[in-house]
Enzyme design. Sequence first.
Site, PDB file in Angstrom:
ATOM      1  N   ASP A   1      17.723  11.562  18.340  1.00  0.00           N
ATOM      2  CA  ASP A   1      17.045  12.216  17.221  1.00  0.00           C
ATOM      3  C   ASP A   1      17.435  11.487  15.937  1.00  0.00           C
ATOM      4  OD1 ASP A   1      15.954  13.849  15.355  1.00  0.00           O
ATOM      5  OD2 ASP A   1      17.057  15.660  15.888  1.00  0.00           O
TER       6      ASP A   1
ATOM      7  N   THR B   1      11.231  11.938  12.430  1.00  0.00           N
ATOM      8  CA  THR B   1      12.244  11.418  11.496  1.00  0.00           C
ATOM      9  C   THR B   1      12.464   9.916  11.694  1.00  0.00           C
ATOM     10  OG1 THR B   1      13.889  12.186  13.084  1.00  0.00           O
ATOM     11  CG2 THR B   1      13.494  13.584  11.195  1.00  0.00           C
ATOM     12  N   THR B   2      12.486   9.480  12.954  1.00  0.00           N
ATOM     13  CA  THR B   2      12.668   8.050  13.232  1.00  0.00           C
ATOM     14  C   THR B   2      11.448   7.267  12.745  1.00  0.00           C
ATOM     15  OG1 THR B   2      13.921   8.687  15.191  1.00  0.00           O
ATOM     16  CG2 THR B   2      13.285   6.382  15.026  1.00  0.00           C
TER      17      THR B   2
ATOM     18  N   ASP C   1      13.236  20.928  17.383  1.00  0.00           N
ATOM     19  CA  ASP C   1      12.110  20.071  16.978  1.00  0.00           C
ATOM     20  C   ASP C   1      10.789  20.659  17.471  1.00  0.00           C
ATOM     21  OD1 ASP C   1      13.914  18.393  15.856  1.00  0.00           O
ATOM     22  OD2 ASP C   1      13.581  16.688  17.176  1.00  0.00           O
TER      23      ASP C   1
END
Length: 545
Positions: free
Chosen positions: A61, A94-95, A391
């Site tokens: 994550d 997010t990545t 998530d």
Amino acid sequence: MSGQPIFILSEGSRRTRGSDAQNNNIMAAKAVAEAVRTTLGPKGMDKMLVDSMGDVIITNDGAAILREMDIEHPAAKMIVEISKTQDAEVGDGTTTAAVLAGELLASAEDLLEDGIHPTLISAGYRLAADKAQEIVSSIAIDASVDDVETLKKIAATAITGKGAEAHKDKLSELTVEAVRSITKTDAHGKVVADTDKIKVEKRAGGSIDDSVLIDGVIIDKERVHPNMPTSIKDAKILLLGAPIEYKKTETKSEIKITSPDQMLSFIEQEEAMLKEMINKVLASGANVIFCQKGIDDLAQYYLAKAGILAARRIKQSDMTRLSEATNAKILTSIDEITANDLGEAKLVEEKETTGSKMIYVTGCPGTKTVSLFLRGGTEHVVDALDRAIEDAIRVVGVAIEDQKVVVGGGSPEIEISLRLQEYAATLSGREQLAVAKFAESLEIIPQTLAENAGLDPINMLAEMKAQHEKGNKNAGLNVYEGKVEDMYENSVLEPLRIKTQAINAATESTIMILRIDDVIASAKAMPMPQGGGMGGMGGMPPGMM
């Protein structure tokens, strides 16, 4: 005065200007983006993070990785901020946001080397970001709160690649059920999914398939006395923010006891005070107590004798949830208890799970609150499961609120990239180059997905572009088969907000970093010399001042 130097900054301060400052900032930000790039997609690798206490986190994550990394460089911290914002706004992607920002900066570096001014690059990037928002919105697919199958696909996409993939069907079902149960329509007719109403409780032991959704609140505490009942039906619940203990004096005081009689009367007085407290509780009609503070041993005995189930040291967040679910008021004084302050629940029950006990409060009349109880083989497994479920809950909530989804697998990025290339051709001036570079940068997402799956990125990108040019807007990369396929048919769906937020955040941060042409760093405190010099402080390690 002619030959005398003028000192503006304090001694030891460092100043970097012009292209050196820009290159340093871009290099630092790119390094952070590169650190999380290998975690992107369902075939992404995991990172093992060990903190200063020796605690281990294994995750892919992006937000968790960047949060745990001890990053010092100010420009690199901006990439961490992108990731945090994406996590707060959407919960996933997010990545993607961090990797996109890194690639936009790398493209800007090429333009800077070609002699294009940072202001022109920034203007071009803004134009491209606005156009990208238009394009991605035009390819979005409608989804409603009643479209359970689509919501399950969104949850499954968020869970994929997070370590709990084998059980994604079960977990996505629990997630969608949980989010739909707390969804409501506000006064303006807008659908709201307040995901804070979902409590996630985890426990190592058992298998992931043992995870369940409970309609109510789970409290990770046990009753304070073994003689208390384990189950109470039609519970009258008292939420207490004050301790059930002897009252201590506000000022420092001392009592001198000169005879055994005085000692006995002192003890009797303390007991009488406790009895009075318990009588006030009993008079209100409460048969379940959740206390935020302590409960005295003698008070526990009296409560058990009265058939009351009590738990102590309850977290503030749990007290708030209980208050909303049961309609009970959180009281800070025992003297003020009335029957109207109590909450209700059909059943309050203590259950044992893998050697520890928890209290389940179900059948609540207040605001709908549900609890997801996650199980897994080891502590690390349930931690990874917790991150995946968090998530999934967030993205399903966002999809329900926006009612718009896009396909995954790098498909939107390729479509935006191709349409931006066409848009760039209609512009005149140097902004055209920046828009073209922005379009090129978006290809980093499908390229990284292919690389992480061990596929040839050039072949895959070429094939995806060919499919999109033919009009197949849903063509994306199936990393399991190593083929370009229709991602809608493959059930790979994400909320529209993941893409819009990632593009926005990455663009804004890139522009901010590009506009910095002067970095002034003040001098850090000098480390103490080893071996003394200041009395007994000589043994202090360097850098501690």
